[in-house]
Design a protein around this motif. Structure first.
Motif, PDB file in Angstrom:
ATOM      1  N   GLU A  39      96.425 -11.535 -79.100  1.00 25.77           N
ATOM      2  CA  GLU A  39      95.968 -11.542 -77.712  1.00 25.77           C
ATOM      3  C   GLU A  39      96.516 -10.357 -76.944  1.00 25.77           C
ATOM      4  O   GLU A  39      95.782  -9.691 -76.192  1.00 25.77           O
ATOM      5  CB  GLU A  39      96.389 -12.850 -77.045  1.00 25.77           C
ATOM      6  CG  GLU A  39      95.920 -12.989 -75.613  1.00 25.77           C
ATOM      7  CD  GLU A  39      96.314 -14.304 -74.982  1.00 25.77           C
ATOM      8  OE1 GLU A  39      95.728 -14.662 -73.944  1.00 25.77           O
ATOM      9  OE2 GLU A  39      97.207 -14.994 -75.514  1.00 25.77           O
ATOM     10  N   LEU A  43      94.412  -7.230 -75.244  1.00 26.07           N
ATOM     11  CA  LEU A  43      94.524  -6.898 -73.815  1.00 26.07           C
ATOM     12  C   LEU A  43      94.899  -5.432 -73.621  1.00 26.07           C
ATOM     13  O   LEU A  43      94.265  -4.719 -72.822  1.00 26.07           O
ATOM     14  CB  LEU A  43      95.576  -7.793 -73.162  1.00 26.07           C
ATOM     15  CG  LEU A  43      95.943  -7.431 -71.716  1.00 26.07           C
ATOM     16  CD1 LEU A  43      94.765  -7.657 -70.784  1.00 26.07           C
ATOM     17  CD2 LEU A  43      97.165  -8.223 -71.250  1.00 26.07           C
ATOM     18  N   GLU A 246      89.179 -10.438 -64.147  1.00 25.21           N
ATOM     19  CA  GLU A 246      89.324 -10.995 -65.497  1.00 25.21           C
ATOM     20  C   GLU A 246      90.502 -10.351 -66.222  1.00 25.21           C
ATOM     21  O   GLU A 246      91.310 -11.033 -66.875  1.00 25.21           O
ATOM     22  CB  GLU A 246      88.044 -10.779 -66.303  1.00 25.21           C
ATOM     23  CG  GLU A 246      88.119 -11.370 -67.705  1.00 25.21           C
ATOM     24  CD  GLU A 246      86.879 -11.086 -68.537  1.00 25.21           C
ATOM     25  OE1 GLU A 246      86.899 -11.403 -69.740  1.00 25.21           O
ATOM     26  OE2 GLU A 246      85.895 -10.529 -67.990  1.00 25.21           O
ATOM     27  N   ARG A 250      93.973 -12.203 -67.526  1.00 21.64           N
ATOM     28  CA  ARG A 250      94.461 -12.058 -68.900  1.00 21.64           C
ATOM     29  C   ARG A 250      95.879 -11.484 -68.915  1.00 21.64           C
ATOM     30  O   ARG A 250      96.722 -11.918 -69.709  1.00 21.64           O
ATOM     31  CB  ARG A 250      93.519 -11.157 -69.703  1.00 21.64           C
ATOM     32  CG  ARG A 250      92.162 -11.772 -69.997  1.00 21.64           C
ATOM     33  CD  ARG A 250      91.219 -10.737 -70.597  1.00 21.64           C
ATOM     34  NE  ARG A 250      91.716 -10.228 -71.869  1.00 21.64           N
ATOM     35  CZ  ARG A 250      91.219  -9.134 -72.474  1.00 21.64           C
ATOM     36  NH1 ARG A 250      90.230  -8.454 -71.908  1.00 21.64           N
ATOM     37  NH2 ARG A 250      91.707  -8.752 -73.630  1.00 21.64           N
ATOM     38  N   ASN A 312      89.071 -21.048 -76.152  1.00 25.08           N
ATOM     39  CA  ASN A 312      90.006 -19.925 -76.107  1.00 25.08           C
ATOM     40  C   ASN A 312      90.722 -19.826 -77.451  1.00 25.08           C
ATOM     41  O   ASN A 312      91.518 -20.704 -77.805  1.00 25.08           O
ATOM     42  CB  ASN A 312      91.021 -20.129 -74.979  1.00 25.08           C
ATOM     43  CG  ASN A 312      91.924 -18.919 -74.777  1.00 25.08           C
ATOM     44  OD1 ASN A 312      92.517 -18.406 -75.720  1.00 25.08           O
ATOM     45  ND2 ASN A 312      92.033 -18.467 -73.542  1.00 25.08           N
TER      46      ASN A 312
END
Length: 459
Positions: A39, A43, A246, A250, A312
């Motif tokens: 993740e 990002l 968004e 995140r 998710n």
């Protein structure tokens, strides 16, 4: 002669100390621990992508690497990789601030500053070495004080020259970072606010912000940088561009996740108390509970996260990780399989899924584990954990040559070259001649042998 001896002892003590100073100033960056998280990597990649495009570098060639270090720092160290400390993400309030830092570091890459840094280091060493030669000559002639003066003067010239070069580089890179933010249509507000954080931290630690102190710094004064950049960035059409909501959401989730993973549980519970029912807070507490062996509480937080977003993949990954690491690999399969599918076999997640399949000790799961892990290392060859698990499943299925090859791949990445060479040669001997794996075993053996020879030459 007596006088010469009395001066020679402090001279040689100072001489050795100065040599040590020179050596320390030009040491390469020490090896640091890299944090791998699917993740977080996604990002950082998405944050950097528009900036890399604006710099006219190829996005697929630029890496953003997370370092397990609590200090507020980012750097480049050769190639096209930007290294970001976990402490920097924790100190930032917005994704936009992190983008400002990344834009600055990309400026170092496009300007080739790492190569120029090495060239300048050699130049500084040249000045120092000349002063050392003069100093040794004076010492041998019996003039210890003159020798020490020659060395210190040379050191001061070398350091001053070197630091001035660094400050000029940083100023130019600030300008480049501002251009890349503008080209990407991203506001420079984050760059300014992060520099203000750095200035405030410097003041709290007692670092002088006066012009007199600038000579001893590797970077321009933070106040000067802020003023210059503010004047430049406020004129840019992107200055008032809103932050991407968004991306910000995140970022807050990842920042909390990293905090929960890295900090002691009690610190996490103080920073993110149970009264905070936000997604970032639940994320941080889930990791803290897991670290503290409070499995039920950790799973309860994850279930609440999944109620907000059942698809998710990173919430599913965390659920699977908690179940796997608490001794329930069978229960971990369903969330990890879903996370792997949702991320199209993201290598880090697939590696954990493969591990869970093996950990069930159910032979009917071994074929799936082998296929999942082969797909993981095909996408990311620099994944020692996945290579290790692949070696385990090969061994359990009786395919010892391929188990040896997987072990060799892992050992090369861990710089255990003697073991990598032995395993690669064993694998080559047992694999079908001319097969892709046989050829790969030869390649790994050549790589390990070359590294051993290099290390031998350095010694």
């Amino acid at each position: 002669m007596a006088l010469t001896r009395s001066h020679s002892r402090p001279f040689f003590a100072a001489f050795c100390a100065l040599l040590a100073t020179v050596a320390l100033s030009v040491q390469p960056l020490a090896a640091q621990s890299i944090l791998r998280d699917a993740e977080t990597e996604a990002l950082l990649r998405d944050m950097a992508y528009p900036l890399v495009e604006a710099s006219e570098l190829e996005p697929e060639n630029v890496e953003i690497v997370l370092i397990n270090d609590s200090s507020i720092n980012a750097f480049v160290a050769g190639g096209q990789a930007v290294y970001v400390h976990a402490g920097l993400l924790n100190a930032a309030d917005t994704a936009n601030e992190v983008q400002g830092v990344i834009a600055h570091e990309i400026g170092h890459i496009t300007a080739g500053h790492v190569v120029r840094f090495e060239e300048r280091t050699k130049g500084a060493q040249g000045i120092s070495i000349l002063s050392l030669i003069l100093g040794v000559g004076a010492a041998l002639a019996g003039a210890g004080d003159a020798a020490l003066g020659a060395i210190m003067a040379g050191q001061q010239a070398a350091v001053g020259n070197f630091l001035a070069f660094n400050r000029n580089q940083e100023a130019a890179t600030d300008q480049a970072g501002a251009r890349y933010l503008s080209g990407a249509g991203i506001s420079g507000r984050g760059m300014i606010s992060f520099f203000e954080k750095l200035r405030n931290a410097e003041i709290r630690r007692g670092y002088s912000q006066s012009d007199d102190a600038a000579y001893t710094r590797t970077h321009p004064l933070s106040g000067d940088r802020i003023q210059f950049l503010r004047d430049q960035l406020r004129k840019d059409t992107a200055w008032d561009a809103p932050d991407d909501p968004e991306l910000q959401a995140r970022f807050l989730a990842v920042r909390a996740k990293l905090f929960g993973y890295l900090a002691k549980p009690e610190r996490t519970f103080q920073e993110y108390p149970t009264s905070d029912q936000s997604t970032p807070a639940r994320y941080a507490r889930a990791y803290a509970y897991h670290k503290d062996a409070q499995v039920e509480n950790a799973l309860a937080e994850v279930e609440k996260l999944l109620k907000t977003d059942a698809q998710n993949p990173y919430f599913l990954e965390l659920k699977g990780q908690i179940l796997l690491e608490s001794g329930s690999p069978g229960l971990a399969l369903e969330p990890l399989r879903r996370a792997t599918d949702l991320t199209l076999n993201q290598p880090l997640i697939a590696g954990m899924f493969g591990h869970a399949l093996i950990a069930t000790e159910d032979e009917t799961n071994y074929d799936e584990a082998r296929d999942v892990l082969r797909a993981a290392v095909a996408k990311d060859r620099f994944n020692p954990f996945a290579w290790y698990q692949l070696g385990v499943v090969y061994a359990r299925q009786g395919d010892i040559p391929r188990a040896k090859l997987a072990s060799a791949e892992q050992q090369v990445m861990r710089r255990n070259y003697p073991e990598a060479l032995r395993n690669a040669k064993d694998a080559e001997a047992g694999l079908p001649v001319g097969s892709p794996d046989w050829i790969r075993a030869q390649d790994v053996a050549l790589q390990a042998r070359a590294e051993l020879e290099r290390l031998r030459d350095e010694r």
